[in-house]
Design a protein around this motif. Structure first.
Motif, PDB file in Angstrom:
ATOM      1  N   GLY A  80       0.811  -1.207   0.000  1.00  0.00           N
ATOM      2  CA  GLY A  80       0.000   0.000   0.000  1.00  0.00           C
ATOM      3  C   GLY A  80       0.847   1.260   0.000  1.00  0.00           C
ATOM      4  N   ASP A  81       0.212   2.354  -0.331  1.00  0.00           N
ATOM      5  CA  ASP A  81       0.906   3.635  -0.338  1.00  0.00           C
ATOM      6  C   ASP A  81       1.280   4.009   1.092  1.00  0.00           C
ATOM      7  N   ARG A  82       2.530   4.264   1.312  1.00  0.00           N
ATOM      8  CA  ARG A  82       3.054   4.680   2.615  1.00  0.00           C
ATOM      9  C   ARG A  82       2.811   3.635   3.705  1.00  0.00           C
ATOM     10  N   GLU A  83       3.042   2.374   3.375  1.00  0.00           N
ATOM     11  CA  GLU A  83       3.046   1.307   4.360  1.00  0.00           C
ATOM     12  C   GLU A  83       4.482   0.904   4.654  1.00  0.00           C
ATOM     13  N   ILE A  84       4.772   0.744   5.935  1.00  0.00           N
ATOM     14  CA  ILE A  84       6.115   0.362   6.376  1.00  0.00           C
ATOM     15  C   ILE A  84       5.975  -0.643   7.515  1.00  0.00           C
ATOM     16  N   ALA A  85       7.093  -1.141   8.015  1.00  0.00           N
ATOM     17  CA  ALA A  85       7.089  -1.961   9.225  1.00  0.00           C
ATOM     18  C   ALA A  85       8.252  -1.528  10.113  1.00  0.00           C
ATOM     19  N   LEU A  86       8.007  -1.567  11.420  1.00  0.00           N
ATOM     20  CA  LEU A  86       9.022  -1.237  12.415  1.00  0.00           C
ATOM     21  C   LEU A  86       9.320  -2.499  13.226  1.00  0.00           C
ATOM     22  N   CYS A  87      10.590  -2.854  13.336  1.00  0.00           N
ATOM     23  CA  CYS A  87      10.979  -4.093  14.029  1.00  0.00           C
ATOM     24  C   CYS A  87      11.977  -3.788  15.144  1.00  0.00           C
ATOM     25  N   PHE A  88      11.673  -4.266  16.330  1.00  0.00           N
ATOM     26  CA  PHE A  88      12.589  -4.136  17.466  1.00  0.00           C
ATOM     27  C   PHE A  88      13.165  -5.514  17.766  1.00  0.00           C
ATOM     28  N   ASP A  89      14.458  -5.670  17.526  1.00  0.00           N
ATOM     29  CA  ASP A  89      15.121  -6.946  17.774  1.00  0.00           C
ATOM     30  C   ASP A  89      15.539  -7.064  19.237  1.00  0.00           C
ATOM     31  N   ASP A  90      15.459  -8.278  19.768  1.00  0.00           N
ATOM     32  CA  ASP A  90      15.999  -8.655  21.072  1.00  0.00           C
ATOM     33  C   ASP A  90      15.071  -8.384  22.243  1.00  0.00           C
ATOM     34  N   ALA A  91      14.069  -7.491  22.076  1.00  0.00           N
ATOM     35  CA  ALA A  91      13.163  -7.126  23.180  1.00  0.00           C
ATOM     36  C   ALA A  91      13.919  -6.537  24.366  1.00  0.00           C
ATOM     37  N   TRP A  92      14.760  -5.544  24.090  1.00  0.00           N
ATOM     38  CA  TRP A  92      15.466  -4.848  25.164  1.00  0.00           C
ATOM     39  C   TRP A  92      14.460  -4.130  26.063  1.00  0.00           C
ATOM     40  N   SER A  93      14.847  -3.851  27.285  1.00  0.00           N
ATOM     41  CA  SER A  93      13.946  -3.188  28.230  1.00  0.00           C
ATOM     42  C   SER A  93      13.481  -1.834  27.720  1.00  0.00           C
ATOM     43  N   THR A  94      14.279  -1.185  26.871  1.00  0.00           N
ATOM     44  CA  THR A  94      13.903   0.126  26.359  1.00  0.00           C
ATOM     45  C   THR A  94      12.688   0.075  25.434  1.00  0.00           C
ATOM     46  N   VAL A  95      12.351  -1.117  24.928  1.00  0.00           N
ATOM     47  CA  VAL A  95      11.106  -1.223  24.155  1.00  0.00           C
ATOM     48  C   VAL A  95       9.927  -0.913  25.072  1.00  0.00           C
ATOM     49  N   TRP A  96      10.016  -1.367  26.330  1.00  0.00           N
ATOM     50  CA  TRP A  96       8.957  -1.088  27.297  1.00  0.00           C
ATOM     51  C   TRP A  96       9.072   0.321  27.866  1.00  0.00           C
ATOM     52  N   THR A  97      10.266   0.692  28.327  1.00  0.00           N
ATOM     53  CA  THR A  97      10.409   1.970  29.032  1.00  0.00           C
ATOM     54  C   THR A  97      10.325   3.178  28.112  1.00  0.00           C
ATOM     55  N   ASP A  98      10.798   3.046  26.867  1.00  0.00           N
ATOM     56  CA  ASP A  98      10.887   4.206  25.978  1.00  0.00           C
ATOM     57  C   ASP A  98       9.971   4.107  24.755  1.00  0.00           C
ATOM     58  N   ALA A  99      10.025   2.963  24.050  1.00  0.00           N
ATOM     59  CA  ALA A  99       9.259   2.853  22.809  1.00  0.00           C
ATOM     60  C   ALA A  99       7.761   2.727  23.059  1.00  0.00           C
ATOM     61  N   SER A 100       7.381   2.009  24.130  1.00  0.00           N
ATOM     62  CA  SER A 100       5.960   1.733  24.376  1.00  0.00           C
ATOM     63  C   SER A 100       5.094   2.984  24.434  1.00  0.00           C
ATOM     64  N   PRO A 101       5.426   3.968  25.283  1.00  0.00           N
ATOM     65  CA  PRO A 101       4.561   5.161  25.321  1.00  0.00           C
ATOM     66  C   PRO A 101       4.587   5.947  24.018  1.00  0.00           C
ATOM     67  N   LEU A 102       5.720   5.944  23.317  1.00  0.00           N
ATOM     68  CA  LEU A 102       5.807   6.680  22.058  1.00  0.00           C
ATOM     69  C   LEU A 102       4.962   6.015  20.968  1.00  0.00           C
ATOM     70  N   LEU A 103       4.987   4.684  20.911  1.00  0.00           N
ATOM     71  CA  LEU A 103       4.168   3.976  19.929  1.00  0.00           C
ATOM     72  C   LEU A 103       2.686   4.242  20.179  1.00  0.00           C
ATOM     73  N   THR A 104       2.288   4.184  21.440  1.00  0.00           N
ATOM     74  CA  THR A 104       0.882   4.425  21.783  1.00  0.00           C
ATOM     75  C   THR A 104       0.461   5.837  21.399  1.00  0.00           C
ATOM     76  N   ARG A 105       1.291   6.804  21.746  1.00  0.00           N
ATOM     77  CA  ARG A 105       0.964   8.199  21.448  1.00  0.00           C
ATOM     78  C   ARG A 105       0.896   8.451  19.949  1.00  0.00           C
ATOM     79  N   ALA A 106       1.763   7.782  19.184  1.00  0.00           N
ATOM     80  CA  ALA A 106       1.817   8.000  17.744  1.00  0.00           C
ATOM     81  C   ALA A 106       0.804   7.154  16.979  1.00  0.00           C
ATOM     82  N   GLY A 107       0.202   6.165  17.643  1.00  0.00           N
ATOM     83  CA  GLY A 107      -0.726   5.285  16.953  1.00  0.00           C
ATOM     84  C   GLY A 107      -0.029   4.344  16.001  1.00  0.00           C
ATOM     85  N   LEU A 108       1.223   4.009  16.307  1.00  0.00           N
ATOM     86  CA  LEU A 108       2.004   3.094  15.480  1.00  0.00           C
ATOM     87  C   LEU A 108       2.120   1.744  16.173  1.00  0.00           C
TER      88      LEU A 108
END
Length: 375
Positions: A80-108
């Motif tokens: 699709g037009d402007r479709e992408i994927a974001l992948c976080f390898d390893d499941a570092w703690s920063t996925v929870w502490t940092d990425a989680s609230p940002l993903l929720t806020r951005a709707g990604l």
């Protein structure tokens, strides 16, 4: 046996990737075309993630999950037009502490490739926005409650990064020894001595431990197991010789080499059957554990550590019924497009997000000569 060039990382691979035309055309200012750009992250903090997510939202990009990516490769879904994927390898703690609230806020949403052999349990989730490094006892990886919480919220698609993300020894010839600076070696690059009954790594505290040629467990290389007594003999020699001060001796390397050479003929090379079963165990054990812990049957995809695969792993993926795998090989563009082999899907480092078409797109520059393969 030397490590094949296709399994190496660093500047040389970056040069090869650039000169061979493997980078998608959008990196150099063109449109994306009929493909889905896939970007990988590792242990990234809020300051690095926020501008990337903001760029995606500001320019109307939508994120896909692992099933949707596999459907693109199989031709069941048109990019699709402007479709992408974001992948976080390893499941570092920063996925929870940092990425989680940002993903929720951005709707990604993002795909998180987790390593169950390195994930610990916990009574509750840690607070978001808190640096896990402030607590030396805290796990550097997400915990099971944190993975479940993000999955239940719909912000991540949990998939496999193999059971242990193992780097193994494939030679009986010592190429180095653990020295004080080994502490700076990335955790996931430290060789695995055994995975059963528990995961045992070469630790920075084991000064003097011999280091041999290393390859990914998912490669076609066969593991060479040296007797534990040579490991212990080298560590004891350094400990009794003053610990870190031992390495100030001009003959320290020769002293340790004598101990290794004494046991050289006792290295055991795994059989073809053991090799095949070890790879299948890494794949199947991780999938079973993740599905069981998450209470789903959704784990059908795997990202192979360092992007390394081979004939044995590719055959195991098909035999075990996996839907797709992220892996690297010489041919192919670093994106997912219809007709791609589902067991050799490719991605780009997240720094290339700013090269996507959109407002405030960054100007074309020569890409940094670093490997574009997954780490």
């Amino acid at each position: 046996m030397s490590v094949p060039l296709g399994e190496r990382r660093g500047m040389l691979r970056g040069v090869v990737d650039l000169l061979s035309g493997r980078l998608p055309r959008f990196v150099f200012g063109a449109s994306v075309g009929p493909m889905v750009p896939v970007f990988h992250f590792h242990d990234e903090r809020h300051a690095d993630l926020e501008p990337k997510f903001h760029y995606l939202v500001d320019n109307g990009y939508r994120t896909l999950n692992a099933d949707e990516l596999a459907d693109v490769a199989a031709g069941r879904r048109k990019p699709g037009d402007r479709e992408i994927a974001l992948c976080f390898d390893d499941a570092w703690s920063t996925v929870w502490t940092d990425a989680s609230p940002l993903l929720t806020r951005a709707g990604l949403t993002a795909i998180v490739y987790a390593i169950p052999g390195r994930i610990s349990d916990a009574d509750k989730c840690r607070p978001t926005g808190v640096d896990a490094a402030d607590d030396p006892a805290a796990s550097p990886f997400m915990t099971w409650p944190e993975l479940r919480a993000m999955s239940s919220a719909g912000s991540i698609d949990v998939q496999s990064h193999t059971w242990s993300h193992a780097m193994m020894f494939t030679s009986a010839e010592a190429v180095d020894f653990v020295q004080p600076e080994f502490e700076r070696q990335p955790l996931l690059n430290r060789p695995v001595l055994s995975s059963k009954p528990r995961l045992r790594l070469v630790e920075p505290t084991e000064l003097g431990a011999p280091l041999y040629e290393q390859r990914s467990r998912m490669s076609d290389g066969r593991q060479v197991a040296m007797p534990d007594e040579v490991h212990q003999a080298c560590v004891a020699t350094v400990r009794d010789g003053g610990g870190p001060a031992f390495f100030a001796r001009p003959d320290w390397r020769a002293t340790l080499h004598v101990l290794v050479v004494r046991h050289r003929g006792r290295g055991r090379v795994e059989t073809d059957d053991e090799h095949r079963r070890a790879i299948e165990d890494e794949l199947d054990r991780a999938r079973t554990e993740l599905n069981g812990r998450m209470g789903t049957q959704a784990v059908r995809h795997v990202c192979l550590p360092w992007g390394v695969s081979g004939q044995i792993t590719a055959a195991a993926l098909a035999r075990l019924g996996f839907a797709s795998a992220v892996a690297n090989r010489w041919r192919g563009t670093f994106a997912v497009k219809p007709g791609d082999d589902p067991f050799w899907l490719k991605r780009l480092p997240s720094r290339y997000i700013f090269r996507l078409p959109g407002r405030k797109r960054r100007s074309v520059q020569a890409p940094a000569l670093r490997s574009s393969t997954p780490q």
